[in-house]
Design an enzyme around this catalytic site. Sequence first.
Site, PDB file in Angstrom:
ATOM      1  N   LYS A  72       0.843  -1.188   0.000  1.00 47.95           N
ATOM      2  CA  LYS A  72       0.000   0.000   0.000  1.00 47.95           C
ATOM      3  C   LYS A  72       0.884   1.245   0.000  1.00 47.95           C
ATOM      4  O   LYS A  72       1.976   1.244   0.579  1.00 47.95           O
ATOM      5  CB  LYS A  72      -0.875  -0.030   1.255  1.00 47.95           C
ATOM      6  CG  LYS A  72      -1.890   1.088   1.386  1.00 47.95           C
ATOM      7  CD  LYS A  72      -2.711   0.887   2.656  1.00 47.95           C
ATOM      8  CE  LYS A  72      -3.817   1.907   2.787  1.00 47.95           C
ATOM      9  NZ  LYS A  72      -4.643   1.658   3.999  1.00 47.95           N
ATOM     10  N   SER A 104      -9.287   1.701   2.883  1.00 43.74           N
ATOM     11  CA  SER A 104      -8.385   2.523   2.109  1.00 43.74           C
ATOM     12  C   SER A 104      -7.314   1.732   1.363  1.00 43.74           C
ATOM     13  O   SER A 104      -6.576   2.281   0.554  1.00 43.74           O
ATOM     14  CB  SER A 104      -7.707   3.550   3.014  1.00 43.74           C
ATOM     15  OG  SER A 104      -6.906   2.929   4.007  1.00 43.74           O
ATOM     16  N   SER A 133      -9.837  -0.821   6.812  1.00 43.50           N
ATOM     17  CA  SER A 133      -9.158  -0.589   5.539  1.00 43.50           C
ATOM     18  C   SER A 133      -8.411  -1.784   4.954  1.00 43.50           C
ATOM     19  O   SER A 133      -7.987  -1.729   3.806  1.00 43.50           O
ATOM     20  CB  SER A 133      -8.184   0.589   5.672  1.00 43.50           C
ATOM     21  OG  SER A 133      -8.897   1.777   5.874  1.00 43.50           O
TER      22      SER A 133
END
Length: 552
Positions: A129, A213, A237
């Site tokens: 990420k 996210s 997330s």
Amino acid sequence: MAIWQTLAAQKRDSIIAAIPQEWIIPSIPKVEEVKDITGGYIQQFLSPKEIEITETDAVDIIKNASTGVWSAVEVAKAFCHRAALAHQLTNCLHEIFFEAAIRDAEALDALYSQQKPLGPLHGLPVSLKDQFHVKDVETTMGYVGWIGTHEGQKNHPKHRVYESEMVGELRSLGAILYVKTAVPHTLMSGETVNNIIGYTLNPKNRYLSSGGSSGGEGALIGARGSPVGFGTDIGGSIRIPAGFNGLFGLRPSAGRLPYEGMANSMDGQNTVLSVVGPLAPSAGGLKLVVKSLLSIKPWLDDPMVVKMPWREEEGNVEGKLTFGVLRTDGVVGLQPPVRRAVEMTLKALVEAGHEVIDWNPPSHKNVNDACLQTWRYDGGADVLAAFALSSEPMSTQVQQAYGRGQQPQFDATAIAANNVRVRNIKKEYMDYWNRTAAITRTGRPVDAIICPLAPFAAARPEGYKYYGYTTWVNLLDYTSVVVPVTNVDKSVDKVDDMYVPLDGLDKEVQASYDPELYDGAHVSVQLVGRRFQEERMLAIAEITAMSLKSSK
């Protein structure tokens, strides 16, 4: 064109420019033309060997790479190619560094020629990420104002030379790093959208969100452009993208895995900590990377990591288990496919001989309200300052949280009061969980909770209106694993005309369900255990997945 728009366009173009020309798709189909780009659609651009490699589980990739069946280079190239395709079809990447990955793979192959596999992740591609700092690679976290800077600071000595602790640890274990994946600016959204790459689509159903996210991770792994990747979770997330993309995802307790040196929003807010965890197509892939990381004692690199090696005995789960089932939190009800997935899961477990009881805990609304308060400590100052760097606008998804501008900040007394509230909530929930021992057949408290992770199979764009099914886990700091269950079937998951909404929000959520549009989307559940039960919950996730597979 505004300066921020020019910078965003240049960055967006640079991502595509990093893809080899021969991997560029001549014409990207519209969503109306190709709804599902997984499976046969994306396979048409790959060789049979690339398909074989990229559709192999992380555990078996390691077996093949560490025994010489596949070279690290051919594995890396296959995943680089598929990741490039996935990005063009879903907007899932922020950074591409394929050339560096191939060089690392060549070095691994040279080591292997001397009978020296580097470590337990030798030759395994791992995606990250875009909160991880990687040497020679930028970190924007979706902010235009962070382009060309270190977390918004120009001419910073760490810019493009600094690496997060876990990055170095993964390299030492033999992992190959090759991409960083898309996030919503601020990180505080269940949909992934920013002004650089736009909206990240769900590869299984591009009418829907990939989640957030860690939505870029979800989309990339869902399209099999990565065998395993790492996201973060402060309100769902990791679990939301895992569930939306038919993946397994682990939300560990804070302090189990290293977070040191990563970019973040609201850094310094310590009441509810963001945690790092993996997503993969199998529970075995999650176990592989967690066990490997713990083998090199990350508590020596990160002062926040608890000294807790991998505990094999905790993962030896035998005999009959008792599950609590949470069918609704009393705030927002479930859309038909999610209701069916929950019932399928408990049915499969009962058929396998396990016990399922109703879970009627203390008010989740109270838990979630306390969690929401922690995100208001600074009144939005941190994220508003990041937007101000470029004057870029907030996405609609983020405006619902920060669109009113700077709000009053909590003082020390107010923060302390909320912390006391949180402590009391944790105690109340613990006591309830302990009391379930009196009503289970095993005489033990409930082993895990079966719970939705969202009221919908996946959110429609601008449709993620309620986060209560994930945020309660964050406040209590429980371990949670997402397990894929089924897919939306328009012939079965019809609109429930008899459903009576609890309020206006519930009515809005229920109204967003369209069987035709949702058809084919992944549907998942989360299994929730107590704090620091990562080994046990991964084992229970495997038991649940096997029970679902065997269910009548």
